[in-house]
Design a protein around this motif. Structure first.
Motif, PDB file in Angstrom:
ATOM      1  N   ARG A   1       3.292   0.876   9.076  1.00  0.00           N
ATOM      2  CA  ARG A   1       3.801   0.795   7.777  1.00  0.00           C
ATOM      3  C   ARG A   1       3.883  -0.717   7.376  1.00  0.00           C
ATOM      4  O   ARG A   1       4.002  -1.575   8.325  1.00  0.00           O
ATOM      5  CB  ARG A   1       5.035   1.716   7.698  1.00  0.00           C
ATOM      6  N   PRO A   2       4.254  -0.949   6.166  1.00  0.00           N
ATOM      7  CA  PRO A   2       4.429  -2.387   5.769  1.00  0.00           C
ATOM      8  C   PRO A   2       5.735  -3.027   6.563  1.00  0.00           C
ATOM      9  O   PRO A   2       6.606  -2.218   7.015  1.00  0.00           O
ATOM     10  CB  PRO A   2       4.710  -2.122   4.061  1.00  0.00           C
ATOM     11  N   SER A   3       5.571  -4.302   6.716  1.00  0.00           N
ATOM     12  CA  SER A   3       6.640  -4.952   7.473  1.00  0.00           C
ATOM     13  C   SER A   3       7.680  -5.518   6.552  1.00  0.00           C
ATOM     14  O   SER A   3       8.552  -6.338   6.887  1.00  0.00           O
ATOM     15  CB  SER A   3       5.905  -6.076   8.200  1.00  0.00           C
ATOM     16  N   TRP A   4       7.640  -5.189   5.259  1.00  0.00           N
ATOM     17  CA  TRP A   4       8.837  -5.456   4.284  1.00  0.00           C
ATOM     18  C   TRP A   4       9.651  -4.401   3.564  1.00  0.00           C
ATOM     19  O   TRP A   4       8.854  -3.502   3.559  1.00  0.00           O
ATOM     20  CB  TRP A   4       8.253  -6.777   3.284  1.00  0.00           C
ATOM     21  N   PRO A   5      10.666  -4.684   3.131  1.00  0.00           N
ATOM     22  CA  PRO A   5      11.407  -3.662   2.584  1.00  0.00           C
ATOM     23  C   PRO A   5      10.664  -3.229   1.060  1.00  0.00           C
ATOM     24  O   PRO A   5       9.780  -4.207   0.581  1.00  0.00           O
ATOM     25  CB  PRO A   5      12.710  -4.244   2.114  1.00  0.00           C
ATOM     26  N   ALA A   6      10.764  -1.886   0.808  1.00  0.00           N
ATOM     27  CA  ALA A   6      10.052  -1.312  -0.585  1.00  0.00           C
ATOM     28  C   ALA A   6      10.283  -2.253  -1.692  1.00  0.00           C
ATOM     29  O   ALA A   6       9.334  -2.357  -2.671  1.00  0.00           O
ATOM     30  CB  ALA A   6      10.433  -0.201  -0.946  1.00  0.00           C
ATOM     31  N   ASP A   7      11.339  -3.125  -1.672  1.00  0.00           N
ATOM     32  CA  ASP A   7      11.698  -3.700  -2.949  1.00  0.00           C
ATOM     33  C   ASP A   7      11.391  -5.275  -2.822  1.00  0.00           C
ATOM     34  O   ASP A   7      11.729  -5.984  -4.010  1.00  0.00           O
ATOM     35  CB  ASP A   7      13.387  -3.680  -3.455  1.00  0.00           C
TER      36      ASP A   7
ATOM     37  N   LEU B   1       0.773  -1.276  -0.284  1.00  0.00           N
ATOM     38  CA  LEU B   1       0.199   0.089   0.195  1.00  0.00           C
ATOM     39  C   LEU B   1       0.764   1.207  -0.049  1.00  0.00           C
ATOM     40  O   LEU B   1       1.775   1.328   0.496  1.00  0.00           O
ATOM     41  CB  LEU B   1      -1.034  -0.023   1.317  1.00  0.00           C
ATOM     42  N   ARG B   2       0.337   2.474  -0.558  1.00  0.00           N
ATOM     43  CA  ARG B   2       1.019   3.708  -0.500  1.00  0.00           C
ATOM     44  C   ARG B   2       0.858   4.172   0.840  1.00  0.00           C
ATOM     45  O   ARG B   2       0.007   3.931   1.409  1.00  0.00           O
ATOM     46  CB  ARG B   2       0.235   4.579  -1.455  1.00  0.00           C
ATOM     47  N   ARG B   3       1.988   4.705   1.413  1.00  0.00           N
ATOM     48  CA  ARG B   3       2.037   5.390   2.736  1.00  0.00           C
ATOM     49  C   ARG B   3       1.112   6.222   3.047  1.00  0.00           C
ATOM     50  O   ARG B   3       1.188   7.150   2.160  1.00  0.00           O
ATOM     51  CB  ARG B   3       3.593   5.499   3.384  1.00  0.00           C
ATOM     52  N   SER B   4       0.271   6.426   3.820  1.00  0.00           N
ATOM     53  CA  SER B   4      -0.328   7.429   4.225  1.00  0.00           C
ATOM     54  C   SER B   4      -0.035   8.337   5.492  1.00  0.00           C
ATOM     55  O   SER B   4       0.498   7.589   6.373  1.00  0.00           O
ATOM     56  CB  SER B   4      -1.822   7.097   4.377  1.00  0.00           C
ATOM     57  N   PRO B   5      -0.309   9.525   5.611  1.00  0.00           N
ATOM     58  CA  PRO B   5       0.176  10.197   6.770  1.00  0.00           C
ATOM     59  C   PRO B   5      -0.615   9.597   8.165  1.00  0.00           C
ATOM     60  O   PRO B   5      -0.138   9.562   9.129  1.00  0.00           O
ATOM     61  CB  PRO B   5      -0.253  11.547   6.687  1.00  0.00           C
ATOM     62  N   ALA B   6      -1.804   9.143   7.824  1.00  0.00           N
ATOM     63  CA  ALA B   6      -2.649   8.468   8.802  1.00  0.00           C
ATOM     64  C   ALA B   6      -2.398   7.161   8.888  1.00  0.00           C
ATOM     65  O   ALA B   6      -2.229   6.500   8.010  1.00  0.00           O
ATOM     66  CB  ALA B   6      -4.127   9.029   8.725  1.00  0.00           C
ATOM     67  N   PRO B   7      -2.352   6.644  10.314  1.00  0.00           N
ATOM     68  CA  PRO B   7      -2.362   4.956  10.415  1.00  0.00           C
ATOM     69  C   PRO B   7      -3.468   4.168   9.661  1.00  0.00           C
ATOM     70  O   PRO B   7      -4.545   4.871   9.926  1.00  0.00           O
ATOM     71  CB  PRO B   7      -1.786   4.967  11.667  1.00  0.00           C
ATOM     72  N   LEU B   8      -3.110   2.916   9.392  1.00  0.00           N
ATOM     73  CA  LEU B   8      -4.366   2.313   8.964  1.00  0.00           C
ATOM     74  C   LEU B   8      -4.974   1.354  10.250  1.00  0.00           C
ATOM     75  O   LEU B   8      -4.162   0.832  11.023  1.00  0.00           O
ATOM     76  CB  LEU B   8      -3.919   1.205   8.116  1.00  0.00           C
ATOM     77  N   ILE B   9      -6.017   1.666  10.296  1.00  0.00           N
ATOM     78  CA  ILE B   9      -6.783   1.164  11.730  1.00  0.00           C
ATOM     79  C   ILE B   9      -7.878   0.165  11.396  1.00  0.00           C
ATOM     80  O   ILE B   9      -8.785   0.554  10.438  1.00  0.00           O
ATOM     81  CB  ILE B   9      -7.332   2.287  12.552  1.00  0.00           C
TER      82      ILE B   9
END
Length: 267
Positions: free
Chosen positions: A61-67, A11-19
């Motif tokens: 944020r995601p738990s894996w590296p961007a690549d 997912l594209r990171r957002s300033p707000a956390p995903l709840i």
């Protein structure tokens, strides 16, 4: 189970956390278990709290590296369907599809209650079924699957399931009868030895309006003859919400709730 879910897709990171609620945590848990050495890092980015009895999991944020995220090809290998033109290419309420050994693809088109056969390049070949209560017709076309010999089996809301040949020709029907004490069954698959896998839930009434509905599904196995079925498991059903709209109550699934999945094969 782990309490440190990982996102199911990049997912594209957002300033707000995903709840999300507890259901999302359960849905994503299997991916968290695959995180391996990153489990501790993922836990540091995930918080869990209770609010008025509702479990809330926040993933920063995601738990894996961007690549290292999953990718699919930019273009589909095969595309079937159109928005206008040939009516046989206009699809709606597609519930399932199956590929035959010769490469043909059969699509269960719920809008027309037809099985539509396409060749391996996506060109229309033949349609079978249709709306009605006669042989090879459906009131509500559901799942389809392929048996040996490329026989295609299609389900209806009724206990009747219909068999079609690889050329779309109607062959026969079988009725799968609910065992004693079970109100109804919906056939969802068939094992290689002919046994049917069915599910049975319960209906909801208007008294469920305004409530989160957490229920169970009964899984039934029935011999190929269609009778003598027995319950062998109960699993959690996907959570619903009793939504009142005027004088009517509907029961949509909760967003991010986790469904159970079913399959039959082998013996």
């Amino acid at each position: 189970m782990h309490d440190a879910p990982a996102p199911a897709a990049r997912l594209r990171r957002s300033p707000a956390p995903l709840i999300a609620g507890a259901a999302l945590a359960l849905l994503l848990t299997p991916l968290a278990g695959c995180a391996g050495d990153r489990a501790d890092a993922a836990a540091a980015r995930t918080t869990v709290q209770d609010s008025a009895g509702l479990r809330i999991v926040t993933n920063e944020r995601p738990s894996w590296p961007a690549d290292s995220g999953w990718r699919v090809s930019a273009e589909p290998t095969l595309s079937i369907g159109a928005v206008d033109g040939d009516s046989m290419l206009i699809l709606s309420r597609v519930f399932s599809a199956s590929r035959l050994t010769n490469g043909h693809i059969v699509i269960a088109d719920g809008g027309s209650t037809q099985l539509r056969y396409f060749d391996s390049t996506g060109h229309f070949v033949v349609a079978a079924g249709g709306r009605g209560e006669g042989p090879g017709e459906f009131t509500f076309l559901g799942r389809i699957w392929r048996l040996p010999g490329d026989t295609v089996v299609a389900t209806d809301l009724t206990p009747r399931i219909s068999h079609f040949g690889p050329d779309g020709r109607y062959l026969r029907a079988t009725e799968v009868i609910a065992p004693e004490g079970v109100g109804y069954v919906s056939v969802i698959g068939q094992a290689g030895d002919g046994h049917y896998l069915s599910m049975s839930g319960r209906g909801f009434g208007s008294d469920q309006a305004g409530r989160v509905i957490a229920d169970s599904i009964r899984l039934i196995v029935t011999p190929a003859g269609g009778t003598g079925g027995r319950e062998f498991a109960r699993v959690r059903a996907q959570e619903r919400w009793g939504l009142r709209i005027g004088d009517r109550v509907s029961f949509p699934f909760l967003p991010f709730s986790s469904p159970s999945s079913y399959a039959a094969g082998g013996d």
